[in-house]
Design an enzyme around this catalytic site. Structure first.
Site, PDB file in Angstrom:
ATOM      1  CB  CYS A   2      -0.917   0.075   1.237  1.00  0.00           C
ATOM      2  SG  CYS A   2      -1.821  -1.415   1.575  1.00  0.00           S
ATOM      3  NE  ARG A  27       4.347   1.577  -1.286  1.00  0.00           N
ATOM      4  CZ  ARG A  27       5.464   0.847  -1.199  1.00  0.00           C
ATOM      5  NH1 ARG A  27       6.470   0.773  -1.854  1.00  0.00           N
ATOM      6  NH2 ARG A  27       5.436   0.139  -0.101  1.00  0.00           N
ATOM      7  CD1 TRP A  76      -3.192  -4.516  -5.141  1.00  0.00           C
ATOM      8  CD2 TRP A  76      -2.243  -6.060  -3.524  1.00  0.00           C
ATOM      9  NE1 TRP A  76      -3.208  -5.792  -5.566  1.00  0.00           N
ATOM     10  CE2 TRP A  76      -2.472  -6.704  -4.804  1.00  0.00           C
ATOM     11  CE3 TRP A  76      -1.619  -6.657  -2.524  1.00  0.00           C
ATOM     12  CZ2 TRP A  76      -2.461  -7.901  -4.735  1.00  0.00           C
ATOM     13  CZ3 TRP A  76      -1.328  -7.881  -2.740  1.00  0.00           C
ATOM     14  CH2 TRP A  76      -1.926  -8.624  -3.799  1.00  0.00           C
ATOM     15  CG  ASN A 102       2.651  -0.696   2.915  1.00  0.00           C
ATOM     16  OD1 ASN A 102       2.179  -1.602   2.876  1.00  0.00           O
ATOM     17  ND2 ASN A 102       3.949  -0.619   2.451  1.00  0.00           N
ATOM     18  N   GLY A 103       1.202  -2.971   5.635  1.00  0.00           N
ATOM     19  CA  GLY A 103       2.149  -4.232   6.184  1.00  0.00           C
ATOM     20  C   GLY A 103       0.860  -5.341   6.425  1.00  0.00           C
ATOM     21  CD  GLU A 484      10.558 -10.299 -17.830  1.00  0.00           C
ATOM     22  OE1 GLU A 484      10.387 -11.067 -16.952  1.00  0.00           O
ATOM     23  OE2 GLU A 484      10.292  -8.857 -17.700  1.00  0.00           O
ATOM     24  CE  LYS A 488       7.322  -7.255 -17.968  1.00  0.00           C
ATOM     25  NZ  LYS A 488       7.927  -7.974 -17.016  1.00  0.00           N
ATOM     26  CD  GLU A 491       3.817  -8.254 -15.517  1.00  0.00           C
ATOM     27  OE1 GLU A 491       3.530  -8.155 -14.187  1.00  0.00           O
ATOM     28  OE2 GLU A 491       4.855  -8.025 -15.855  1.00  0.00           O
ATOM     29  CG  HIS A 507      10.400 -33.339 -24.281  1.00  0.00           C
ATOM     30  ND1 HIS A 507      10.708 -34.452 -24.159  1.00  0.00           N
ATOM     31  CD2 HIS A 507      11.451 -32.758 -24.757  1.00  0.00           C
ATOM     32  CE1 HIS A 507      11.714 -34.730 -24.754  1.00  0.00           C
ATOM     33  NE2 HIS A 507      12.648 -33.600 -25.095  1.00  0.00           N
ATOM     34  CE  LYS A 606       7.771  -1.877 -10.281  1.00  0.00           C
ATOM     35  NZ  LYS A 606       7.942  -2.161 -11.508  1.00  0.00           N
TER      36      LYS A 606
HETATM   37  C1  AGP Z   1       7.298  -8.197 -13.058  1.00  0.00           C
HETATM   38  O1  AGP Z   1       6.796  -7.435 -14.223  1.00  0.00           O
HETATM   39  C2  AGP Z   1       6.199  -8.393 -12.222  1.00  0.00           C
HETATM   40  N1  AGP Z   1       5.482  -7.025 -11.657  1.00  0.00           N
HETATM   41  C3  AGP Z   1       6.483  -9.168 -11.054  1.00  0.00           C
HETATM   42  O2  AGP Z   1       6.714 -10.381 -11.204  1.00  0.00           O
HETATM   43  C4  AGP Z   1       7.717  -8.551 -10.128  1.00  0.00           C
HETATM   44  O3  AGP Z   1       8.961  -8.928 -10.865  1.00  0.00           O
HETATM   45  C5  AGP Z   1       7.979  -9.418  -8.896  1.00  0.00           C
HETATM   46  O4  AGP Z   1       6.769  -9.187  -7.962  1.00  0.00           O
HETATM   47  C6  AGP Z   1       9.261  -9.119  -8.118  1.00  0.00           C
HETATM   48  O5  AGP Z   1       9.137  -7.918  -7.580  1.00  0.00           O
HETATM   49  P1  AGP Z   1      10.445  -7.232  -6.954  1.00  0.00           P
HETATM   50  O6  AGP Z   1      11.700  -7.250  -8.076  1.00  0.00           O
HETATM   51  O7  AGP Z   1      10.110  -5.936  -6.475  1.00  0.00           O
HETATM   52  O8  AGP Z   1      10.831  -8.125  -5.774  1.00  0.00           O
END
Ligand code: AGP
Length: 611
Positions: A2, A27, A76, A102-103, A484, A488, A491, A507, A606
């Protein structure tokens, strides 16, 4: 997970807090709220709402809150649905105290049961609300707000970064942290609290990072930091070089597109910062060189995109400095009793430095006596404070939830670390290192060449935006690139996408190939190029729609594929730095075409600061 902001000064708290919240929206953004102590009657006024911060802003336009002291929060959800009653701030029974948090408070149920027995009345399902009722419980018989907060926090298990105000002491703003980030913005006759630096950059560049188990009492013109046990702490502000524009979009439609285009500049800066003469240097890394020389094996621990960077890191370190490397997702590493010892180096990779599983992973690692080096993008984040050494990625604030520039900056950290260790352990001659670094220095220019073609990549991407699923195939150092690329796309566009080692196609995944699915094949010039060509032939035979990423000048691939995105020829080991740009752009343009919320995709935040 958050965002929290606090303000005390002479300006309208509402305006300052809203501005700060907007810069923290990445966040978490499923609900938000604000409390202000009214300068006329010293009462607390609160406004909150589910939905994005713009919704809260609309409500405040209709009914502004007057006052110069306040707190605000963008959420969040972790406990309780993202609705009005669960939105922060939360208040005590008498509405004299207001808190944002936040936590996660892990023992909130037992605390809540006890407080209810003592007559406290709860409104929400959140864990946060127990904190404000605890403060209410201790805030009597002459105790100050500070003492009541201190006593309350000692009873909590879990993590918190909080902002607290009370109408009984309308000249104080209190903050405290354990396990979640909290910074202090130091202004002129005004002070700020925030989860992260962008929230305060519009007002001040002087920032103090609160450490674990610390509390701060702010007035308009004073900053008093202490440990939760009450020991005074003095710490000077750090000057933040970012300006607020860096944390804004600078003319791009989305943060993500801005951050994709920032990558060449960031890598240029890193090359200047990290290479002196023909050597790699790390100014902030604190693990003594003689200890690094003793390293016999390396574990890389990370989540999501950072994990993919770690997978590339394995290829980089093993091929450049011949040290065995294992790579784990943090959530597996922390529970599998890894075989570590004092000759193990654990490298934690994290953009935010606040990912709960990665933080827990390195705490686990330290129990075995392993040294921890973190590769992180956020100055003063929790991960950096738990580590023995830090390599900052210096990618600047990454506001898009989908990680792009932080990923390539993490790769750069691995290249620099590999050459640094190779030199330290004497496994590569200086000339060879100098030669490789000279190749690495070409990358920014080569990335710029790719970005010059982004309009063509956008057209190609949009042509496939209607497809229902994607398969990404790569080999060796670009197998993680395939993972990766798939992450991308899924998500931000919500299209099912899977990354696979191309050699695994027979396989299982080959059963998926048909004319309704796109297959992105990563086949730059490499020692496994011919193998990738065979894969292309197998896909073609099954009418798969191929998008190939290939090296400029490759004639052979044209016989197999119509849709090709070319990247400049580079050393195979550096190719992930180039391959990833088309992958990021394909995902971005498909998501935009599909009308998705690119910077704030559904269900994501994030920084995943909860398990
Ligand atoms: C990446 O595009 C994602 N948003 C997510 O997988 C992110 O990489 C992951 O949560 C790790 O976050 P961090 O690098 O802040 O630890």
């Amino acid at each position: 997970m958050c965002g929290i902001v606090g303000y005390i000064g002479n300006r309208s708290a509402q305006d300052v807090l809203l501005g700060g919240l907007k810069r923290l929206e990445y966040r978490g953004y499923d609900s938000s709220g604000i409390s202000v102590i009214n300068s006329d009657n010293s009462k607390i006024s609160t406004q909150k709402s589910p939905g994005k911060i713009a919704v809260l802003e609309g409500l405040l336009k209709k009914k502004p809150l007057g006052g110069n002291l306040g707190i605000a929060h963008s959420r969040w959800a972790t406990h309780g649905a993202p609705n009005h009653i669960n939105a922060h701030p939360h208040a005590d029974c008498k509405k004299e105290i207001s808190i944002v948090h936040n936590g996660i408070i892990e023992n909130y149920e037992s605390l809540k049961t006890g407080l209810i027995k003592e007559g406290h009345h709860f409104l929400s399902q959140t864990d946060t609300e127990v904190i404000v009722h605890l403060i209410e419980k201790f805030y009597k018989n002459g105790a100050s707000l500070e003492e009541a907060v201190r006593k309350s926090l000692r009873l909590l298990a879990g993590s918190f970064a909080i902002g607290v105000i009370s109408s009984r002491e309308p000249d104080k703003l209190i903050g405290a942290r354990l396990g979640s980030p909290l910074i202090i913005g130091v202004g002129k006759d005004e002070n700020f609290l925030a989860s992260d630096v962008p929230a305060v950059l519009g007002s001040t560049k002087e920032v103090i990072f609160l450490e674990e188990n610390e509390m701060v009492v702010l007035s308009k013109d004073s900053v008093r930091i202490s440990s939760l046990s009450g020991k005074k702490v003095s710490r000077n502000p750090a000057h933040i070089s970012w300006d607020i524009a860096q944390a804004q979009k600078q003319g791009y439609k989305h943060f993500m597109l801005k951050e994709i285009n920032e990558q060449p500049k960031i890598i240029e800066n890193l090359l200047k910062m990290r290479i002196k003469g023909e050597k790699v240097i790390f100014d902030e890394q604190k693990i003594p060189e003689e200890k690094l020389k003793e390293i016999k094996n390396i574990f890389i621990v990370a989540c999501g995109t950072a994990y993919h960077a770690g997978m590339v890191g394995k290829y980089i370190i093993e091929s450049i400095c011949s040290i065995p490397v294992s790579v784990d997702v943090s959530s597996e590493f922390r529970y599998r009793n890894p075989l570590l010892d004092k000759n193990t180096l654990v490298i934690a990779v994290s953009q935010s430095g606040e990912t709960a599983d990665t933080l827990a992973g390195i705490k686990e690692a330290k129990k075995y006596g392993a040294r921890v080096l973190s590769i992180c993008n956020v100055l003063g984040s929790s991960l950096t404070r738990e580590s023995d050494g830090v390599i900052y990625t210096h990618a600047g604030p990454e506001m898009g939830v989908a990680s792009t520039k932080a990923y390539t900056a993490q790769l750069m950290a691995f290249y620099f670390l590999a050459f640094y260790l190779a030199e330290l352990k004497g496994v590569l001659p200086r000339e060879k290192i100098a030669q490789e670094l000279a190749e690495l220095k070409k990358i920014p220019h080569q990335q710029k060449d790719i970005l010059k073609d982004q309009a063509a990549i956008a057209i190609l991407a949009r042509r496939h935006s209607h497809l229902g699923s994607f398969l990404y195939l790569g080999r060796h150092v670009n197998f993680p690139s395939a993972l990766e690329g798939a992450l991308k796309l899924k998500e931000i566009s919500y299209i099912p996408a899977e990354g696979y080692a191309a050699g695994e196609m027979k396989h299982g995944p080959i059963a998926l190939i048909d004319e309704y699915r796109a297959v992105v094949c990563i086949c730059p010039q490499s020692h496994v190029y011919e193998k990738m060509i065979s894969n292309l032939q197998e896909i073609r035979a099954r009418r798969g729609k191929i998008i190939a990423i290939a090296s400029l000048g490759d004639k052979k691939i044209k016989e197999q594929v119509k849709e090709i995105i070319y990247i400049p020829l580079c050393s195979e080991i550096f190719s992930p730095l180039l391959v990833v740009l088309p992958l990021q752009l394909i995902a971005y343009h498909i998501a935009v075409k599909r009308g998705c919320d690119v910077d704030q995709p559904r269900n994501l935040a994030k920084s995943v600061t909860v398990e």
